[in-house]
Write a protein that holds these residues in place. Sequence first.
Motif: not given
Length: 410
Positions: A65-73, A132-136
């Motif tokens: 989960l940490a890998w596929r999401t960005e820090r704000y998430t 890129l898109i789902p992370m940002t």
Amino acid sequence: MSRFDVAVTGIGMVTPAGVGTAASWSTILSGEPAAATDPVLAGLPVDFSCRVPGFDARAVLGGKLAWRTERYTHLALAAAREAVADAGLDPSTWDGARVGVVIGNALGGTGTVEAQHDVFREEGAEGVSPMLIPMTMTSMVAGYTAMDLAATGPNLVTATACASGATAIGIARELLRGGKCDVVLAGGAEASLTPLIVNTFAKMGALSRRRDEPARASRPFDADRDGFVQAEGAAILVLERVADARARQAPVRACISGFGASADAHHATQPDPSGTGVRQSIDMALADAGLGPDEIDHVNAHGTSTPLNDVTEARALRHLFGGRPAVTSVKGVTGHSLGAAGAIEAACTVLAVQHGVVPPTANLERQDPEIDIDVVAGSPRTLPITAAISSSFGFGGQNAVLVVSAVPSG
């Protein structure tokens, strides 16, 4: 319209003051600033920030989960999990269709955008990550929170700049008032301490340049303030109707009793110096709560530590409330976390009402003589708080104000 109180039954906080509500609140009460030199910003004109200390997304969320999401998430998910646990709720047993998520965010996943742009330039099109898109996208912070907690009700992101977190809580209250949800997870998250973004704020003249003493750089209402210190963080509140919280015998920390919003319609980045929009949003929130200005005991101010904002806000507060309410800005400790700021400060206002204590405004050594309000400084101030407001204002002239009240009797 009769007054509509919404119970705050859970709080989760991940801030530069600490990971978890207890740690954050303790540091905020101590008035210990979080700003420090930031290695990520080395070589820039402003090379310090307020980062969340010791937060390991892989340990908290798991590697995948940490890998596929960005820090704000990451920050939002950690705060949301804490808030739900604090409320005594179990996502495996609740009716997810009656649970909404509303989270404020201003800039989205800027760290991933910057990193992937470098990849695109250095490796070409084939090197760019399909994530890129789902992370940002800003919408994904609410989407991933819903996935993590099985919340299949209304799912929204509010983007009202630095008022985003407060706006989210106000919109969440309306979902409960309108019967669309029984529980709403509401708040804000931001993590944009990247070289491009920080340098851009610096180029705009918004940031403090106190590089030699960053811990003293964020100084709301002080005569020597010279700009804000950029921060990251998240806070999530669990909101329910008061009757529903009582029916399940859940402890209620405080209530959200009013919400007001307005637009300055004045300038892209500067507040209207007349303070008209600020006063309008406060008046709207008070009317929504059925309260008069003389019933407000405490104000958690936006208090950014910028020359124009602090004077404009203070004049509006003086005009509406005189010198009576005890005013603070927690940004002296936490810095300015943009889209998360309103949520972090709303959480602090709830805690202030619950515990009857106002945190000090860190680094306030010599109050600006143009700021004629009662700003708490030096140490926390203990006092009974029946009602308080938390104010948030953002670029574009977007204003949001919440009224936080003590738990009603009966």
